[in-house]
Scaffold this motif. Sequence first.
Motif, PDB file in Angstrom:
ATOM      1  N   VAL A  26      15.885  66.290  59.751  1.00 55.91           N
ATOM      2  CA  VAL A  26      15.180  65.091  59.368  1.00 55.91           C
ATOM      3  C   VAL A  26      15.944  63.973  59.193  1.00 55.91           C
ATOM      4  CG1 VAL A  26      13.176  64.008  58.048  1.00 55.91           C
ATOM      5  CG2 VAL A  26      12.880  66.283  59.085  1.00 55.91           C
ATOM      6  N   MET A  53       8.608  54.613  59.546  1.00 54.76           N
ATOM      7  CA  MET A  53       9.428  56.008  59.255  1.00 54.76           C
ATOM      8  C   MET A  53       9.265  56.357  57.904  1.00 54.76           C
ATOM      9  SD  MET A  53      13.580  56.276  59.498  1.00 54.76           S
ATOM     10  CE  MET A  53      13.843  55.558  57.924  1.00 54.76           C
ATOM     11  N   ILE A 102       7.982  60.209  57.552  1.00 54.99           N
ATOM     12  CA  ILE A 102       8.766  61.136  57.086  1.00 54.99           C
ATOM     13  C   ILE A 102       8.001  62.249  56.156  1.00 54.99           C
ATOM     14  CG2 ILE A 102      10.660  61.919  55.720  1.00 54.99           C
ATOM     15  CD1 ILE A 102      12.171  59.387  56.914  1.00 54.99           C
ATOM     16  N   ALA A 104      16.422  60.325  61.036  1.00 53.59           N
ATOM     17  CA  ALA A 104      16.194  59.214  60.228  1.00 53.59           C
ATOM     18  C   ALA A 104      17.417  58.232  60.184  1.00 53.59           C
ATOM     19  CB  ALA A 104      15.792  59.352  58.840  1.00 53.59           C
ATOM     20  N   ALA A 142      15.367  59.468  53.871  1.00 54.56           N
ATOM     21  CA  ALA A 142      15.110  60.868  54.030  1.00 54.56           C
ATOM     22  C   ALA A 142      15.156  61.977  52.732  1.00 54.56           C
ATOM     23  CB  ALA A 142      15.651  61.514  55.398  1.00 54.56           C
ATOM     24  N   TYR A 187       7.622  66.289  57.002  1.00 53.58           N
ATOM     25  CA  TYR A 187       7.819  67.062  55.840  1.00 53.58           C
ATOM     26  C   TYR A 187       6.683  68.284  55.667  1.00 53.58           C
ATOM     27  CZ  TYR A 187      12.490  65.152  54.717  1.00 53.58           C
ATOM     28  OH  TYR A 187      13.627  64.561  54.593  1.00 53.58           O
TER      29      TYR A 187
END
Length: 398
Positions: free
Chosen positions: A211, A181, A185, A215, A233, A189
């Motif tokens: 997002v 993760m 992430i 998460a 996040a 983005y």
Amino acid sequence: MSHDLIYLLLICALLIVPRALQRFRLPSQLTCFGFGIVLILAWPTVQHNDAVHLLATFGIASLFLYAGLEVDLRQLQQGLRPLLTYIGVRVFTLVLVAGLAWQFLGLAWQPAALLALALLTSSTGFIVDSLDRFDMSADERFWVTNQSIAGELLALAAMFVVLQAADPLQLAGSTTVLLAMVVAIPLLYLALGRWITPHAPGSEFSLLVMVGLGAAYVTDKLGVEYLLGAFIAGLIARLLRPRLPALASEHNLHAVKLFSSFFVPFYFFANGAKVPTGALTWEALLIGLGLTAVLLPARLGVVWAQRRWLCGDSAHSSLRIAVSLMPTLIFTLVLATILRERFALSDALFGGLLLYAALNTLLPSLVLRTAFDIAPMPLEEAPAAPVPPAEAGVRPPL
């Protein structure tokens, strides 16, 4: 009365009444929590309502998303040595309190460690949000913010390991998912910043919240609650600020804070509605007062001594910083709930933890001076009329 009207009145009450009571130095979060306790006694079905649970999830996720966005690694590096000292002392006190809980309360090592985190971890989101109300210098605000952030980073990492450590395979699997993760992430983005935001100006806020909620959902499914994923996040968005400046801009930080301020009351209300009647006893009251009488002065003294003797602050400034770092409301709520649901914590100790959190959260509002200025803002002065050259002693051109 229809359910729609009841929920409308509930929303209005949670948004207005706690803010109105802040004039009496009552933190709005505590008012919402108490409102949940009172309402659940009169309307038990609200505890199992999916709408309230969803709004509460938005609240805790957005609060920790904002906490992650507030992390500035350059500022942390500026005060690295005092912060490392603070972390070292925090680790020692966590081990000490966990050992005492294991020895005298008969808890296994996992609930003992979680209990220590619940008692000692400052709530960064609450503290940062409260600083605007207190008359503190820029240097004091800097140290309060960064010490609470450093302690929260330690607590989140410790909570993740402790909750998964009983099963090594589960810990390895959860760590793998978490690392995946963390890698996914920033890629997400960057993809959103390249293919969506250039064609949809102003969408950065909604994408950031999306997002953060995603998460938070992942870490909740891992068994380590919503707050860890949302914090990660927010932290990653802050680290990507040089490449995606609009994502973690000051405008977006303000927008996330406003979003959080709308939904956070539902989180505290929902937690108040989950308090069992067994936690509202004289035994719970005595436990809470005992924890406060022992731990609050000890925590104040430890932080005051660090600031006074290791960092060279004045006695008064050290006390203001120490008092500002006392609230543990959010972490105590989260971890006390985990202890009760997963480790069969007694209702009396659960209620004592809640009372302890309420009292240490109330302390800064009662002790610190509130910044309040009733003087009117000065009006902008009109630009002075130009002085004719002859009056200014300058010979006019021919």
